[in-house]
Enzyme design. Structure first.
Site, PDB file in Angstrom:
ATOM      1  N   HIS A 161      77.384  57.379  77.277  1.00 41.56           N
ATOM      2  CA  HIS A 161      77.035  57.922  78.600  1.00 41.56           C
ATOM      3  C   HIS A 161      77.736  57.135  79.703  1.00 41.56           C
ATOM      4  O   HIS A 161      77.850  55.917  79.627  1.00 41.56           O
ATOM      5  CB  HIS A 161      75.517  57.885  78.806  1.00 41.56           C
ATOM      6  CG  HIS A 161      74.819  58.956  78.049  1.00 41.56           C
ATOM      7  ND1 HIS A 161      74.436  60.140  78.623  1.00 41.56           N
ATOM      8  CD2 HIS A 161      74.474  59.045  76.741  1.00 41.56           C
ATOM      9  CE1 HIS A 161      73.879  60.905  77.706  1.00 41.56           C
ATOM     10  NE2 HIS A 161      73.884  60.259  76.552  1.00 41.56           N
ATOM     11  N   PRO A 162      78.178  57.851  80.732  1.00 43.08           N
ATOM     12  CA  PRO A 162      78.833  57.178  81.856  1.00 43.08           C
ATOM     13  C   PRO A 162      77.800  56.550  82.791  1.00 43.08           C
ATOM     14  O   PRO A 162      76.637  56.956  82.812  1.00 43.08           O
ATOM     15  CB  PRO A 162      79.550  58.322  82.569  1.00 43.08           C
ATOM     16  CG  PRO A 162      78.647  59.497  82.327  1.00 43.08           C
ATOM     17  CD  PRO A 162      78.107  59.301  80.915  1.00 43.08           C
TER      18      PRO A 162
ATOM     19  N   GLU B 125      78.422  68.085  86.645  1.00 40.31           N
ATOM     20  CA  GLU B 125      77.433  69.017  87.205  1.00 40.31           C
ATOM     21  C   GLU B 125      76.081  68.329  87.393  1.00 40.31           C
ATOM     22  O   GLU B 125      75.425  68.510  88.423  1.00 40.31           O
ATOM     23  CB  GLU B 125      77.283  70.230  86.290  1.00 40.31           C
ATOM     24  CG  GLU B 125      78.484  71.142  86.279  1.00 40.31           C
ATOM     25  CD  GLU B 125      78.431  72.211  85.195  1.00 40.31           C
ATOM     26  OE1 GLU B 125      77.398  72.318  84.479  1.00 40.31           O
ATOM     27  OE2 GLU B 125      79.430  72.937  85.049  1.00 40.31           O
ATOM     28  N   GLU B 126      75.659  67.554  86.396  1.00 40.14           N
ATOM     29  CA  GLU B 126      74.349  66.902  86.449  1.00 40.14           C
ATOM     30  C   GLU B 126      74.293  65.842  87.548  1.00 40.14           C
ATOM     31  O   GLU B 126      73.326  65.774  88.311  1.00 40.14           O
ATOM     32  CB  GLU B 126      74.024  66.286  85.077  1.00 40.14           C
ATOM     33  CG  GLU B 126      73.804  67.346  84.011  1.00 40.14           C
ATOM     34  CD  GLU B 126      74.034  66.886  82.587  1.00 40.14           C
ATOM     35  OE1 GLU B 126      73.817  67.693  81.669  1.00 40.14           O
ATOM     36  OE2 GLU B 126      74.440  65.717  82.368  1.00 40.14           O
TER      37      GLU B 126
ATOM     38  N   VAL C 163      70.557  55.416  81.266  1.00 41.54           N
ATOM     39  CA  VAL C 163      70.580  56.858  81.012  1.00 41.54           C
ATOM     40  C   VAL C 163      69.288  57.462  81.539  1.00 41.54           C
ATOM     41  O   VAL C 163      68.192  56.983  81.233  1.00 41.54           O
ATOM     42  CB  VAL C 163      70.735  57.171  79.509  1.00 41.54           C
ATOM     43  CG1 VAL C 163      70.693  58.674  79.268  1.00 41.54           C
ATOM     44  CG2 VAL C 163      72.026  56.569  78.955  1.00 41.54           C
ATOM     45  N   ILE C 164      69.459  58.490  82.325  1.00 38.68           N
ATOM     46  CA  ILE C 164      68.328  59.255  82.861  1.00 38.68           C
ATOM     47  C   ILE C 164      68.774  60.704  82.958  1.00 38.68           C
ATOM     48  O   ILE C 164      69.963  60.974  83.174  1.00 38.68           O
ATOM     49  CB  ILE C 164      67.884  58.706  84.242  1.00 38.68           C
ATOM     50  CG1 ILE C 164      66.572  59.332  84.681  1.00 38.68           C
ATOM     51  CG2 ILE C 164      68.977  58.900  85.281  1.00 38.68           C
ATOM     52  CD1 ILE C 164      65.928  58.648  85.889  1.00 38.68           C
ATOM     53  N   CYS C 165      67.862  61.615  82.783  1.00 37.64           N
ATOM     54  CA  CYS C 165      68.181  63.031  82.909  1.00 37.64           C
ATOM     55  C   CYS C 165      68.350  63.336  84.402  1.00 37.64           C
ATOM     56  O   CYS C 165      67.375  63.575  85.108  1.00 37.64           O
ATOM     57  CB  CYS C 165      67.088  63.887  82.277  1.00 37.64           C
ATOM     58  SG  CYS C 165      67.478  65.639  82.306  1.00 37.64           S
ATOM     59  N   ALA C 166      69.589  63.308  84.860  1.00 39.52           N
ATOM     60  CA  ALA C 166      69.880  63.482  86.284  1.00 39.52           C
ATOM     61  C   ALA C 166      69.399  64.833  86.796  1.00 39.52           C
ATOM     62  O   ALA C 166      68.960  64.937  87.943  1.00 39.52           O
ATOM     63  CB  ALA C 166      71.373  63.306  86.543  1.00 39.52           C
TER      64      ALA C 166
END
Length: 174
Positions: A67-68, A86-87, A120-123
């Site tokens: 993940h970036p 997009e996220e 990491v998080i669900c943007a």
């Protein structure tokens, strides 16, 4: 998209279509292809989750390292995957002012130094204020707890990406 269409996909087309539901980890979609026929979208998701949970901690951390950084170098250089672009855009990470950008850089660096993998998080389920707050809070976790928390976020991202693919026209994705 009908599940029968998904089940009829060749290995190559399945991996091409679902290869980035876990960021830069097409191996996972490749590994679950053999579980066809899938009953429904939830069945695909369950196989992905099962695969992730079967990994040792080092494998889970490997997924996290794909993940970036949020608002990081890949965003600045335009090298994010289409999905991540997009996220991050939807969460407001593409419109940070200078102070916000420096704060994200500092927090991302501190997080990676502390845990050895990116935050990491669900943007798509958060905005920039939520992201900064959670990044600061999660720095207080121990490594094992944070690894599991981050994997839960990966699963949220995966779920939303799967729905995006299945609810869109398959022909535009192949």
């Amino acid at each position: 998209m009908d599940i029968n269409v998904v089940n009829a996909l060749t290995y190559e087309d399945f991996v091409k279509l679902f290869g980035n539901v876990i960021e830069k980890c097409p191996l996972i979609s490749a590994a679950i292809w053999s579980h066809r026929p899938f009953k429904d979208l939830a069945d695909i998701e369950a196989h992905i989750t099962e695969f992730i949970h079967s990994l040792p901690d080092s494998g889970k951390e490997g997924i996290l390292r794909c993940h970036p950084d949020l608002a990081g170098r890949d965003l600045q250089s335009g090298t994010l995957t289409r999905e991540s672009q997009e996220e991050q855009s939807q969460a407001g990470m593409t419109t940070l002012d200078t102070a916000e950008g420096l704060q994200m850089y500092r927090l991302n660096s501190e997080y990676k130094e502390h845990f050895g993998f990116p935050f990491v998080i669900c943007a798509r389920l958060n905005n920039k204020a939520d992201i900064v707050r959670q990044l600061s809070e999660r720095l207080k976790n121990d490594r094992a707890a944070e690894r599991e928390r981050a994997i839960e976020e990966v699963k949220k991202i995966c779920s939303l990406r799967l729905r995006n693919i299945v609810l869109s026209d398959i022909q535009t994705k192949l």
